[in-house]
Design a protein around this motif. Structure first.
Motif, mmCIF file in Angstrom:
data_model
loop_
_atom_site.group_PDB
_atom_site.id
_atom_site.type_symbol
_atom_site.label_atom_id
_atom_site.label_comp_id
_atom_site.label_asym_id
_atom_site.label_seq_id
_atom_site.Cartn_x
_atom_site.Cartn_y
_atom_site.Cartn_z
ATOM 1 N N GLN A 1 23.828 4.835 0.504
ATOM 2 C CA GLN A 1 24.875 5.840 0.346
ATOM 3 C C GLN A 1 24.263 7.238 0.321
ATOM 4 N N PRO A 2 25.070 8.255 0.591
ATOM 5 C CA PRO A 2 24.527 9.633 0.549
ATOM 6 C C PRO A 2 23.850 9.963 -0.771
ATOM 7 N N VAL B 1 19.974 10.123 3.951
ATOM 8 C CA VAL B 1 21.066 9.272 4.404
ATOM 9 C C VAL B 1 22.037 10.117 5.219
ATOM 10 N N GLU C 1 24.374 6.032 6.818
ATOM 11 C CA GLU C 1 25.144 5.555 5.672
ATOM 12 C C GLU C 1 25.655 4.146 5.934
#
Lengths: 112, 115
Positions: A81-82, A110, A15
């Motif tokens: 990002q996730p 991620v 991340e």
């Protein structure tokens, strides 16, 4: 035959890092390229496109690069990002066809 | 604005049976496409409608597949009789008519499992 393919089937990033997903194509007549994102249980969702008269296009946190000389396309995601975890497909079409030709997809994971 | 919708979301049938998939494109989109993704492979084009007319059906695998778009609105894709290799996710996409390059808007897909 003509094909669109991906260099890597999976990609795992931390991340906050940047992600780069690559795609090769072989149809020299291709003049329009799209990156799609597919999350589980959903259909492909448009991310960004580029026409063959350009070599770079930027969106929000994403950049697509096109190298027509080597028939290579890449998608760069900044500060991953996730929520970016998904399968990413490149697709191309040429003026002679209405259908999109897709690559096999790259799964981006991620890690928090 | 409602997106492309597909029905059913999942279908499990036995070999030899018939299944009909439905796609409702975005209202006003004259272009409608069917695609299929088999066994995690690439998404492959099946056919393209412009309104009610088949513009290109070069991707249809064989005559067990029949697509229709009566009235130029929703479309159906019938598989009869279904075979094991027909299992996969069937996507529908639509886009407006017009010159230039248009993004295709995809539906969520129908996952077909043939046992």
């Amino acid at each position: 035959g003509e094909s669109v393919g991906l260099h890597l089937p999976t990609l795992s990033v931390q991340e906050g890092d940047n992600s780069i997903i690559n795609c090769a194509y072989s149809n020299s007549a291709s003049d329009y390229f799209i990156w799609y994102k597919q999350e589980s249980g959903k259909g492909p969702q448009f991310i960004i496109d580029i026409r063959s008269n350009m070599d770079k296009r930027q969106g929000q946190r994403v950049t697509v690069l096109l190298n027509k000389t080597v028939k290579h396309l890449s998608l760069q995601i900044a500060a991953t990002q996730p929520g970016d975890s998904a399968v990413y497909f490149c697709a191309e079409k040429d003026r002679g066809n209405n259908d999109m030709r897709f690559g096999a997809g790259t799964r981006l994971t991620v890690k928090p | 604005e409602a997106g492309v919708t597909q029905f059913p979301s999942h279908s499990v049938i036995e070999k030899g049976q018939t299944v009909t998939l439905r796609c409702d494109p975005i209202s006003g989109h004259d272009n409608l496409y069917w695609y299929r993704r088999v066994m995690g492979k690439e998404i492959k084009f099946l056919l393209h409608f412009v309104k009610e007319s088949k513009q290109d059906e070069s991707g249809m695998p064989n005559n067990r597949f029949l697509a229709e778009r009566t009235g130029g609105t929703y479309s159906t894709l019938k598989v009869q009789p279904a075979e094991l290799e027909d299992s996969g996710v069937y996507f529908c996409a639509s886009s407006p008519l017009g010159a230039g390059y248009n993004e295709q808007f995809f539906g969520p897909g129908t996952r077909l499992t043939v046992l």
